[in-house]
Design a protein around this motif. Structure first.
Motif, PDB file in Angstrom:
ATOM      1  N   ALA A  41       0.831  -1.207   0.000  1.00  0.00           N
ATOM      2  CA  ALA A  41       0.000   0.000   0.000  1.00  0.00           C
ATOM      3  C   ALA A  41       0.863   1.254   0.000  1.00  0.00           C
ATOM      4  N   LEU A  42       1.935   1.249   0.780  1.00  0.00           N
ATOM      5  CA  LEU A  42       2.834   2.403   0.809  1.00  0.00           C
ATOM      6  C   LEU A  42       3.524   2.600  -0.534  1.00  0.00           C
ATOM      7  N   GLU A  43       3.974   1.514  -1.140  1.00  0.00           N
ATOM      8  CA  GLU A  43       4.635   1.628  -2.441  1.00  0.00           C
ATOM      9  C   GLU A  43       3.680   2.190  -3.489  1.00  0.00           C
ATOM     10  N   GLN A  44       2.456   1.695  -3.513  1.00  0.00           N
ATOM     11  CA  GLN A  44       1.478   2.174  -4.488  1.00  0.00           C
ATOM     12  C   GLN A  44       1.184   3.658  -4.271  1.00  0.00           C
ATOM     13  N   TRP A  45       0.990   4.047  -3.010  1.00  0.00           N
ATOM     14  CA  TRP A  45       0.714   5.443  -2.697  1.00  0.00           C
ATOM     15  C   TRP A  45       1.898   6.330  -3.094  1.00  0.00           C
ATOM     16  N   LEU A  46       3.115   5.928  -2.695  1.00  0.00           N
ATOM     17  CA  LEU A  46       4.298   6.718  -3.031  1.00  0.00           C
ATOM     18  C   LEU A  46       4.474   6.857  -4.535  1.00  0.00           C
ATOM     19  N   GLN A  47       4.300   5.769  -5.240  1.00  0.00           N
ATOM     20  CA  GLN A  47       4.491   5.801  -6.693  1.00  0.00           C
ATOM     21  C   GLN A  47       3.522   6.795  -7.338  1.00  0.00           C
ATOM     22  N   GLY A  48       2.269   6.748  -6.921  1.00  0.00           N
ATOM     23  CA  GLY A  48       1.293   7.698  -7.455  1.00  0.00           C
ATOM     24  C   GLY A  48       1.630   9.135  -7.099  1.00  0.00           C
ATOM     25  N   TRP A  49       2.019   9.352  -5.859  1.00  0.00           N
ATOM     26  CA  TRP A  49       2.359  10.704  -5.396  1.00  0.00           C
ATOM     27  C   TRP A  49       3.569  11.245  -6.162  1.00  0.00           C
ATOM     28  N   LEU A  50       4.591  10.417  -6.327  1.00  0.00           N
ATOM     29  CA  LEU A  50       5.809  10.854  -7.000  1.00  0.00           C
ATOM     30  C   LEU A  50       5.610  11.087  -8.492  1.00  0.00           C
ATOM     31  N   GLN A  51       4.506  10.613  -9.049  1.00  0.00           N
ATOM     32  CA  GLN A  51       4.217  10.864 -10.462  1.00  0.00           C
ATOM     33  C   GLN A  51       3.616  12.251 -10.685  1.00  0.00           C
ATOM     34  N   GLU A  52       3.207  12.912  -9.607  1.00  0.00           N
ATOM     35  CA  GLU A  52       2.665  14.270  -9.744  1.00  0.00           C
ATOM     36  C   GLU A  52       3.765  15.219 -10.188  1.00  0.00           C
ATOM     37  N   ASP A  53       3.411  16.144 -11.081  1.00  0.00           N
ATOM     38  CA  ASP A  53       4.405  17.053 -11.666  1.00  0.00           C
ATOM     39  C   ASP A  53       5.164  17.877 -10.630  1.00  0.00           C
ATOM     40  N   ALA A  54       4.499  18.332  -9.589  1.00  0.00           N
ATOM     41  CA  ALA A  54       5.129  19.247  -8.641  1.00  0.00           C
ATOM     42  C   ALA A  54       5.846  18.533  -7.495  1.00  0.00           C
ATOM     43  N   ILE A  55       5.859  17.208  -7.479  1.00  0.00           N
ATOM     44  CA  ILE A  55       6.459  16.448  -6.377  1.00  0.00           C
ATOM     45  C   ILE A  55       7.793  15.839  -6.824  1.00  0.00           C
ATOM     46  N   THR A  56       8.786  15.954  -5.948  1.00  0.00           N
ATOM     47  CA  THR A  56      10.119  15.417  -6.218  1.00  0.00           C
ATOM     48  C   THR A  56      10.597  14.625  -5.011  1.00  0.00           C
ATOM     49  N   ALA A  57      11.236  13.510  -5.271  1.00  0.00           N
ATOM     50  CA  ALA A  57      11.910  12.747  -4.218  1.00  0.00           C
ATOM     51  C   ALA A  57      13.401  12.761  -4.516  1.00  0.00           C
ATOM     52  N   LEU A  58      14.167  13.086  -3.487  1.00  0.00           N
ATOM     53  CA  LEU A  58      15.620  12.998  -3.561  1.00  0.00           C
ATOM     54  C   LEU A  58      16.074  11.942  -2.573  1.00  0.00           C
ATOM     55  N   ILE A  59      17.100  11.210  -2.950  1.00  0.00           N
ATOM     56  CA  ILE A  59      17.685  10.234  -2.031  1.00  0.00           C
ATOM     57  C   ILE A  59      19.153  10.562  -1.815  1.00  0.00           C
ATOM     58  N   GLY A  69      19.047   8.021   3.134  1.00  0.00           N
ATOM     59  CA  GLY A  69      17.915   8.849   3.530  1.00  0.00           C
ATOM     60  C   GLY A  69      17.186   9.347   2.306  1.00  0.00           C
ATOM     61  N   TYR A  70      16.058  10.009   2.561  1.00  0.00           N
ATOM     62  CA  TYR A  70      15.289  10.571   1.455  1.00  0.00           C
ATOM     63  C   TYR A  70      14.527  11.793   1.932  1.00  0.00           C
ATOM     64  N   THR A  71      14.113  12.589   0.981  1.00  0.00           N
ATOM     65  CA  THR A  71      13.180  13.679   1.230  1.00  0.00           C
ATOM     66  C   THR A  71      12.211  13.746   0.049  1.00  0.00           C
ATOM     67  N   ILE A  72      11.001  14.140   0.361  1.00  0.00           N
ATOM     68  CA  ILE A  72       9.975  14.376  -0.663  1.00  0.00           C
ATOM     69  C   ILE A  72       9.498  15.806  -0.479  1.00  0.00           C
ATOM     70  N   PHE A  73       9.492  16.552  -1.569  1.00  0.00           N
ATOM     71  CA  PHE A  73       9.058  17.944  -1.498  1.00  0.00           C
ATOM     72  C   PHE A  73       8.288  18.313  -2.753  1.00  0.00           C
ATOM     73  N   GLY A  74       7.577  19.413  -2.656  1.00  0.00           N
ATOM     74  CA  GLY A  74       6.819  19.888  -3.799  1.00  0.00           C
ATOM     75  C   GLY A  74       6.858  21.394  -3.885  1.00  0.00           C
ATOM     76  N   ILE A  75       6.619  21.898  -5.065  1.00  0.00           N
ATOM     77  CA  ILE A  75       6.499  23.341  -5.257  1.00  0.00           C
ATOM     78  C   ILE A  75       5.024  23.683  -5.250  1.00  0.00           C
ATOM     79  N   GLU A  76       4.667  24.610  -4.373  1.00  0.00           N
ATOM     80  CA  GLU A  76       3.271  25.021  -4.215  1.00  0.00           C
ATOM     81  C   GLU A  76       3.125  26.486  -4.608  1.00  0.00           C
ATOM     82  N   HIS A  77       2.115  26.756  -5.417  1.00  0.00           N
ATOM     83  CA  HIS A  77       1.776  28.128  -5.799  1.00  0.00           C
ATOM     84  C   HIS A  77       0.527  28.520  -5.014  1.00  0.00           C
TER      85      HIS A  77
END
Length: 157
Positions: A41-59, A69-77
């Motif tokens: 469930a976590l993998e499916q959720w993460l995969q969908g979230w990371l496919q959003e244009d404004a979301i980035t994951a860095l490792i 380690g990792y971080t997930i961030f997004g650009i918000e307008h």
């Protein structure tokens, strides 16, 4: 250590660290977080979230390819309101470091990379939220100049 973009197809790499981070939240706030979500469930959720244009994951990855380690961030307008100025900001949603590599600069390296991305996009604000029990996150963010500006409180029946 190398900081790399993580493609959505590799979201499964984040699951062990996310499970650990989530367990900390469940331990401190069990009424707010469901215990023991499945890895699938976590993998499916993460995969969908990371496919959003404004979301980035860095490792952060070791020379041997281990996930540090990792971080997930997004650009918000955010549009202007009569009570708030317009802004574009980077919102850090998650940050986690593998237990064996804590206090070695992994989180700082990840957030430095986020800050560099923000500057490259001409974004002058970085924001995040963290739970009051998570003093490690608070210290990390404050060490990079992020200061609390809002306190959110909840009541749950």
């Amino acid at each position: 250590m190398e900081i790399l973009d993580l493609p959505p197809s590799q979201a499964s790499r984040l699951v062990p660290l996310l499970q650990e981070l989530h367990a900390l939240h469940v331990e401190h706030q069990p009424a707010r977080y469901p215990a023991a979500p499945s890895d699938a469930a976590l993998e499916q959720w993460l995969q969908g979230w990371l496919q959003e244009d404004a979301i980035t994951a860095l490792i952060a990855e070791s020379p041997q390819g281990a996930l540090l380690g990792y971080t997930i961030f997004g650009i918000e307008h955010r549009p202007p309101l009569p009570i708030r100025f317009e802004e574009t900001r980077v919102m850090v949603h998650h940050i986690a470091t593998a237990k064996a590599f804590r206090r070695m600069g992994v989180g700082q390296a990840l957030l430095t990379a986020v800050k560099q991305r923000a500057e490259a996009e001409d974004v002058g604000t970085i924001a995040t939220t963290y739970a009051p029990f998570n003093s490690a996150s608070a210290g990390l963010f404050e060490g990079l100049g992020l200061q609390p500006v809002v306190t959110m409180a909840e009541w749950r029946a």
